[in-house]
Design a protein around this motif. Structure first.
Motif, PDB file in Angstrom:
ATOM      1  N   UNK A 231       0.871  -1.209   0.095  1.00 17.11           N
ATOM      2  CA  UNK A 231      -0.056   0.029  -0.185  1.00 17.11           C
ATOM      3  C   UNK A 231       0.789   1.347   0.151  1.00 17.11           C
ATOM      4  N   UNK A 232       2.068   1.218   0.381  1.00 10.82           N
ATOM      5  CA  UNK A 232       2.894   2.472   0.423  1.00 10.82           C
ATOM      6  C   UNK A 232       3.574   2.496   1.863  1.00 10.82           C
ATOM      7  N   UNK A 233       4.298   3.829   2.066  1.00 10.18           N
ATOM      8  CA  UNK A 233       4.508   3.918   3.291  1.00 10.18           C
ATOM      9  C   UNK A 233       3.745   4.414   4.143  1.00 10.18           C
ATOM     10  N   UNK A 234       3.423   3.710   5.458  1.00 11.12           N
ATOM     11  CA  UNK A 234       2.599   4.212   6.561  1.00 11.12           C
ATOM     12  C   UNK A 234       2.899   5.478   6.856  1.00 11.12           C
ATOM     13  N   UNK A 235       1.661   6.603   6.918  1.00 12.16           N
ATOM     14  CA  UNK A 235       2.052   8.029   7.256  1.00 12.16           C
ATOM     15  C   UNK A 235       1.565   8.290   8.390  1.00 12.16           C
ATOM     16  N   UNK A 236       0.326   7.827   8.690  1.00  7.57           N
ATOM     17  CA  UNK A 236      -0.463   7.862  10.092  1.00  7.57           C
ATOM     18  C   UNK A 236      -1.731   7.113  10.140  1.00  7.57           C
ATOM     19  N   UNK A 237      -2.058   7.054  11.513  1.00  5.67           N
ATOM     20  CA  UNK A 237      -3.044   6.197  12.025  1.00  5.67           C
ATOM     21  C   UNK A 237      -3.796   6.704  12.853  1.00  5.67           C
ATOM     22  N   UNK A 238      -5.338   6.749  12.750  1.00  3.87           N
ATOM     23  CA  UNK A 238      -6.012   7.480  13.613  1.00  3.87           C
ATOM     24  C   UNK A 238      -7.234   6.564  14.077  1.00  3.87           C
ATOM     25  N   UNK A 239      -7.784   6.665  15.172  1.00  2.91           N
ATOM     26  CA  UNK A 239      -8.974   5.974  15.688  1.00  2.91           C
ATOM     27  C   UNK A 239     -10.223   6.739  14.577  1.00  2.91           C
ATOM     28  N   UNK A 240     -11.095   5.732  14.165  1.00  2.00           N
ATOM     29  CA  UNK A 240     -12.144   6.233  13.210  1.00  2.00           C
ATOM     30  C   UNK A 240     -12.752   7.325  13.819  1.00  2.00           C
ATOM     31  N   UNK A 241     -13.276   7.081  14.985  1.00  2.00           N
ATOM     32  CA  UNK A 241     -14.046   8.184  15.855  1.00  2.00           C
ATOM     33  C   UNK A 241     -13.507   9.292  16.010  1.00  2.00           C
ATOM     34  N   UNK A 242     -12.379   9.310  16.009  1.00  2.00           N
ATOM     35  CA  UNK A 242     -11.420  10.775  16.089  1.00  2.00           C
ATOM     36  C   UNK A 242     -11.876  11.545  14.781  1.00  2.00           C
ATOM     37  N   UNK A 243     -11.665  10.949  13.791  1.00  2.45           N
ATOM     38  CA  UNK A 243     -11.973  11.723  12.491  1.00  2.45           C
ATOM     39  C   UNK A 243     -13.330  11.907  12.431  1.00  2.45           C
ATOM     40  N   UNK A 244     -14.323  11.130  12.715  1.00  2.00           N
ATOM     41  CA  UNK A 244     -15.890  11.548  12.905  1.00  2.00           C
ATOM     42  C   UNK A 244     -16.262  12.417  13.669  1.00  2.00           C
ATOM     43  N   UNK A 245     -15.111  12.947  14.813  1.00  4.36           N
ATOM     44  CA  UNK A 245     -15.652  13.813  15.781  1.00  4.36           C
ATOM     45  C   UNK A 245     -16.394  13.102  16.846  1.00  4.36           C
ATOM     46  N   UNK A 246     -16.337  11.766  16.895  1.00  8.44           N
ATOM     47  CA  UNK A 246     -17.272  11.237  18.014  1.00  8.44           C
ATOM     48  C   UNK A 246     -16.591  10.663  19.178  1.00  8.44           C
ATOM     49  N   UNK A 247     -15.536  11.158  19.599  1.00  8.47           N
ATOM     50  CA  UNK A 247     -14.685  10.812  20.694  1.00  8.47           C
ATOM     51  C   UNK A 247     -14.432  11.783  21.895  1.00  8.47           C
TER      52      UNK A 247
END
Length: 102
Positions: free
Chosen positions: A44-60
């Motif tokens: 897939x390429x070089x891993x750049x970053x990883x987030x909790x899904x709920x953080x990106x959705x604003x639900x945490x």
């Protein structure tokens, strides 16, 4: 077996990121990979970053979603960001796909 869902996103300068949605234990994650860098990294390429899904959705409880906002994926590399258009596409994809990991 852990299921992985994948989407390609392109920022406004043409950098293509492979983005995955996965579930590990009880949490769902969104991981970004720079597709330009395969050699020495994953398919897939070089891993750049990883987030909790709920953080990106604003639900945490740690802030709002990334809807109508860009996202800096890694402050040390200027190319590693998604713009507003790409972040809105990402959120739409997450909303349509997240239930498949339940």
């Amino acid at each position: 077996m852990n299921k992985t869902y994948r989407k390609e996103l392109t920022n406004d300068i043409g950098i293509v990121f492979n983005v995955t949605l996965t579930k590990e234990k009880n949490a769902k994650y969104i991981t970004f990979y720079d597709s330009r860098f395969i050699k020495g990294f994953s398919k897939l390429g070089q891993q750049v970053s990883k987030y909790y899904m709920n953080t990106l959705l604003g639900k945490d409880g740690f802030g709002g979603s990334i809807v109508n906002r860009g996202l800096d994926l890694y402050g040390g590399v200027n190319d590693w960001y998604i713009d507003i258009k790409a972040s809105n596409k990402l959120i739409n994809w997450i909303e349509k796909t997240k239930h498949k990991l339940n």
